[in-house]
Design a protein around this motif. Structure first.
Motif, PDB file in Angstrom:
ATOM      1  N   ILE A  60       0.854  -1.182   0.000  1.00  0.00           N
ATOM      2  CA  ILE A  60       0.000   0.000   0.000  1.00  0.00           C
ATOM      3  C   ILE A  60       0.889   1.230   0.000  1.00  0.00           C
ATOM      4  O   ILE A  60       1.607   1.503   0.955  1.00  0.00           O
ATOM      5  CB  ILE A  60      -0.943   0.009   1.225  1.00  0.00           C
ATOM      6  N   GLY A  61       0.853   1.986  -1.068  1.00  0.00           N
ATOM      7  CA  GLY A  61       1.644   3.204  -1.159  1.00  0.00           C
ATOM      8  C   GLY A  61       3.103   2.953  -1.468  1.00  0.00           C
ATOM      9  O   GLY A  61       3.901   3.875  -1.393  1.00  0.00           O
ATOM     10  N   ALA A  62       3.487   1.737  -1.794  1.00  0.00           N
ATOM     11  CA  ALA A  62       4.885   1.453  -2.121  1.00  0.00           C
ATOM     12  C   ALA A  62       4.936   0.669  -3.416  1.00  0.00           C
ATOM     13  O   ALA A  62       3.935   0.124  -3.883  1.00  0.00           O
ATOM     14  CB  ALA A  62       5.541   0.661  -0.990  1.00  0.00           C
ATOM     15  N   GLN A  63       6.116   0.633  -4.035  1.00  0.00           N
ATOM     16  CA  GLN A  63       6.282  -0.072  -5.292  1.00  0.00           C
ATOM     17  C   GLN A  63       6.547  -1.551  -5.044  1.00  0.00           C
ATOM     18  O   GLN A  63       7.574  -2.096  -5.428  1.00  0.00           O
ATOM     19  CB  GLN A  63       7.412   0.570  -6.093  1.00  0.00           C
ATOM     20  N   VAL A  64       5.625  -2.189  -4.379  1.00  0.00           N
ATOM     21  CA  VAL A  64       5.709  -3.617  -4.080  1.00  0.00           C
ATOM     22  C   VAL A  64       4.525  -4.310  -4.751  1.00  0.00           C
ATOM     23  O   VAL A  64       3.392  -3.835  -4.653  1.00  0.00           O
ATOM     24  CB  VAL A  64       5.690  -3.886  -2.565  1.00  0.00           C
ATOM     25  N   THR A  65       4.777  -5.386  -5.427  1.00  0.00           N
ATOM     26  CA  THR A  65       3.705  -6.098  -6.113  1.00  0.00           C
ATOM     27  C   THR A  65       3.581  -7.510  -5.553  1.00  0.00           C
ATOM     28  O   THR A  65       4.576  -8.148  -5.202  1.00  0.00           O
ATOM     29  CB  THR A  65       3.966  -6.179  -7.625  1.00  0.00           C
ATOM     30  N   LEU A  66       2.360  -7.983  -5.470  1.00  0.00           N
ATOM     31  CA  LEU A  66       2.069  -9.353  -5.054  1.00  0.00           C
ATOM     32  C   LEU A  66       1.509 -10.095  -6.260  1.00  0.00           C
ATOM     33  O   LEU A  66       0.546  -9.648  -6.881  1.00  0.00           O
ATOM     34  CB  LEU A  66       1.053  -9.385  -3.909  1.00  0.00           C
ATOM     35  N   SER A  67       2.111 -11.209  -6.619  1.00  0.00           N
ATOM     36  CA  SER A  67       1.627 -12.028  -7.720  1.00  0.00           C
ATOM     37  C   SER A  67       1.626 -13.487  -7.292  1.00  0.00           C
ATOM     38  O   SER A  67       2.209 -13.844  -6.257  1.00  0.00           O
ATOM     39  CB  SER A  67       2.493 -11.839  -8.966  1.00  0.00           C
ATOM     40  N   GLY A  68       1.003 -14.317  -8.102  1.00  0.00           N
ATOM     41  CA  GLY A  68       0.968 -15.728  -7.743  1.00  0.00           C
ATOM     42  C   GLY A  68       0.073 -16.527  -8.666  1.00  0.00           C
ATOM     43  O   GLY A  68      -0.415 -16.035  -9.693  1.00  0.00           O
ATOM     44  N   SER A  69      -0.151 -17.765  -8.283  1.00  0.00           N
ATOM     45  CA  SER A  69      -0.978 -18.647  -9.093  1.00  0.00           C
ATOM     46  C   SER A  69      -1.546 -19.757  -8.219  1.00  0.00           C
ATOM     47  O   SER A  69      -0.988 -20.092  -7.167  1.00  0.00           O
ATOM     48  CB  SER A  69      -0.164 -19.256 -10.239  1.00  0.00           C
ATOM     49  N   VAL A  70      -2.649 -20.318  -8.697  1.00  0.00           N
ATOM     50  CA  VAL A  70      -3.275 -21.476  -8.056  1.00  0.00           C
ATOM     51  C   VAL A  70      -3.489 -22.521  -9.138  1.00  0.00           C
ATOM     52  O   VAL A  70      -4.018 -22.210 -10.218  1.00  0.00           O
ATOM     53  CB  VAL A  70      -4.617 -21.120  -7.398  1.00  0.00           C
ATOM     54  N   GLN A  71      -3.062 -23.728  -8.877  1.00  0.00           N
ATOM     55  CA  GLN A  71      -3.305 -24.839  -9.798  1.00  0.00           C
ATOM     56  C   GLN A  71      -3.821 -26.025  -8.997  1.00  0.00           C
ATOM     57  O   GLN A  71      -3.175 -26.459  -8.045  1.00  0.00           O
ATOM     58  CB  GLN A  71      -2.041 -25.250 -10.541  1.00  0.00           C
ATOM     59  N   SER A  72      -4.975 -26.533  -9.394  1.00  0.00           N
ATOM     60  CA  SER A  72      -5.554 -27.675  -8.702  1.00  0.00           C
ATOM     61  C   SER A  72      -6.119 -28.643  -9.727  1.00  0.00           C
ATOM     62  O   SER A  72      -7.004 -28.286 -10.513  1.00  0.00           O
ATOM     63  CB  SER A  72      -6.658 -27.230  -7.740  1.00  0.00           C
TER      64      SER A  72
END
Length: 567
Positions: A27-39
């Motif tokens: 929040i308010g910073a240059q940080v990104t959250l990414s990911g994936s789900v495989q089932s």
């Protein structure tokens, strides 16, 4: 709960807490959250006809990946749930936890990773750790890796760690270093003449506690018991050069491994090596690839008692095509790491120009591939006749095993195929691809029984576009052989309704010996980053392969559901 399960649960808790602690930074910073789900899920049914068993009411392989990224920082975790695994993933695969977790710091000239990581030196002859879920491969290292670029044109890597084996970590320690030099970055004349030269050198060491095995020797009158001492340290090195000049690319690589007695090579003390030469030429409308490789005693594992794909430190490419058509992939080749092989591959591609007799209005593509794999020359002591080192019943344990002349072939063909593919667009709406494949597959060498299988495979793949959003693709395949289970027929119809739906039906029928149908029906729905696929049908028992690495998958029948999400 076992102590290992306590440790896994505790590790998962701490790792997830760490990530969630960092989440507010986004929040308010240059940080990104990414990911994936495989089932991937299966509701199994028993089917005596194909040998499918119902061991549980519900089975699933589920993976959740999360990654946080900042300008100079990266962290990630992967949770795996295989408590009720899909067929072929039972036994050691069963369980759940967080086997993959890491933190990475970056500078302009350096990068440090702590946790679990994947790495490959050169072509992977002495080190390749990677994940391939369909094959059940995850041989990551848990430890640390440092990558530095002290100046332009030079990259140095150093690493060390314990290797993953299913839900545990092998006690053996793997360490290594790699240096790669881009000579052209130092020589302006090479850049001006579109010439690139990369030189590389790698070293890998495996440490295992000293161990002994017993070998029985029978001279016809007495039986003597020997103790075979296994070395604590095994070293391997790799040297390579890659030269690119305009349309031509040449790669030469050689690797050598020290004495490494193991279950895979019958506990012999002979050294291992692999040499490869690859040359390619490409320009608009034309391509040519020629490759040759000789390997000997190159099974390299972090746990010497393991067979198969478990605990593998290195990887040798198969020099055969990874087939995507069902019947062309029915008899896939697996690289013979311990026994060694001569492998050759040649591939020619040509595009016939538009508005010519052969090219037609839209042009036509031709691709021809030839692969040939042969045993190496091996002269065993005392006149022994041994097909596979791993099944030598300890006759060679503690010895050098055999002698071998480098350029001499052995007496067995392991694999051979000739593929000819034509692809032509006949109109704006219709495209047709044809393929012929002639194959020889030594089932005794690759699977342990069955002899040589000769087959001819014919494939037609047509695609018709009714509208920008509606496309129908159909396949017809025929495999002809007098060996193994006889002939096979395969048919597929796939209706694509862009952007959301795809409907697929297929049937693979053994019209030779068993008269068995392996039918499938699938419905796929895509929306945004979500993909859901539901289906029902039968799957034939056989080998699933990629790049010369294979895993046996048992027959299965039932309802399937797959879910994939990327964010």
């Amino acid at each position: 709960m076992k102590s290992e399960e306590f440790a896994t649960a505790r590790m998962m808790k701490h790792t997830l807490l760490f990530l969630f602690t960092l989440l507010p930074l986004s929040i308010g910073a240059q940080v990104t959250l990414s990911g994936s789900v495989q089932s991937d899920m299966l509701v199994p049914q028993a089917d005596e006809k194909i040998g499918a068993e119902k061991t549980e009411d519900f089975q699933t392989n589920t993976y959740v990946d999360l990654m946080l990224q900042h300008q100079n920082f990266e962290a990630g975790v992967r949770m795996e749930y295989l408590q009720h695994p899909l067929p072929g993933f039972e036994n050691d695969f069963k369980g759940w936890g967080v086997p993959h977790y890491y933190v990475k710091g970056k500078l302009d000239w350096a990068e440090l990773t702590v946790g679990t990581f994947y790495e490959q030196f050169g072509s992977g002859f002495i080190l390749r750790t990677y994940e391939e879920r369909a094959l059940g491969i995850d041989n990551s290292l848990r430890g640390g890796r440092l990558v530095v670029k002290p100046f332009s044109g030079l990259t140095i890597k150093a690493l060390g760690g314990h290797q993953r084996r299913y839900w545990k970590w092998n006690k053996g320690f793997v360490s290594g270093a790699d240096a790669e030099i881009n000579v052209d970055e130092w020589v302006k004349g090479m850049q001006q003449h579109n010439t690139r030269l990369t030189l590389g050198f790698s070293w890998v060491n495996k440490y295992e506690d000293e161990d002994y095995i017993e070998r029985l020797a029978n001279d016809g009158r007495n039986i003597t018991v020997y103790q075979v001492r296994q070395p604590k340290y095994v070293n391997a090195w790799d040297a390579r050069a890659n030269l690119s000049m305009g349309n031509v690319n040449i790669l030469a690589e050689y690797a050598r491994k020290g004495d490494d007695p193991s279950q895979a090579n019958g506990y012999i003390y002979g050294k291992g090596d692999v040499a490869m030469l690859s040359a390619s030429y490409s320009k608009k409308g034309l391509s040519l690839l020629l490759q040759a490789k000789r390997s000997e005693n190159m099974s390299f594992k972090s746990r010497r008692s393991m067979l198969g794909i478990s605990s593998a430190i290195n990887h040798l490419p198969a020099f055969t095509q990874d087939q995507t058509y069902a019947l062309a992939a029915l008899y896939p080749y697996a690289t013979q790491l311990a026994d060694g092989e001569w492998a050759y591959q040649a591939e020619f591609g040509y595009q016939f120009k538009r508005k010519t007799a052969l090219g037609g209005k839209y042009g036509m593509n031709l691709k021809v591939n030839f692969s040939y794999v042969r045993s190496i020359d091996r002269q065993f002591q005392d006149g022994l006749n041994i097909t596979s080192l791993a099944s030598s019943n300890m006759q060679l344990a503690g010895t050098k095993g055999y002698t071998s002349k480098f350029f001499k072939w052995g007496d067995q063909t392991y694999y051979q195929d000739l593929d000819i593919q034509l692809s032509r667009k006949f109109s704006k709406s219709f495209q047709l691809s044809l393929m012929y494949m002639n194959q020889r597959y030594n089932k005794t060498v690759i699977e342990g029984h069955g002899g040589m299988i000769h087959s001819n495979i014919f494939i037609a793949d047509g695609k018709y576009q009714f509208s920008p959003k509606t496309t129908l693709r159909m396949e017809a395949q025929y495999l002809n052989t007098k060996d193994d289970q006889g002939d096979w027929l395969y048919g597929l119809a796939e209706l694509s309704l862009v952007p959301h739906w795809m409907l697929t039906i297929s049937d693979m029928w053994n019209c030779g010996e068993t008269k068995t149908h392996y039918y499938q029906g699938l419905v796929t729905f895509n929306v945004g980053a979500h993909r859901i696929q539901a289906g029902y049908g039968r799957t034939r028992a056989g080998y699933n392969c990629s790049g010369g690495v294979c895993r046996w998958i048992p027959a299965q029948k039932g309802f399937t559901l797959s879910y994939n999400y990327n964010f």
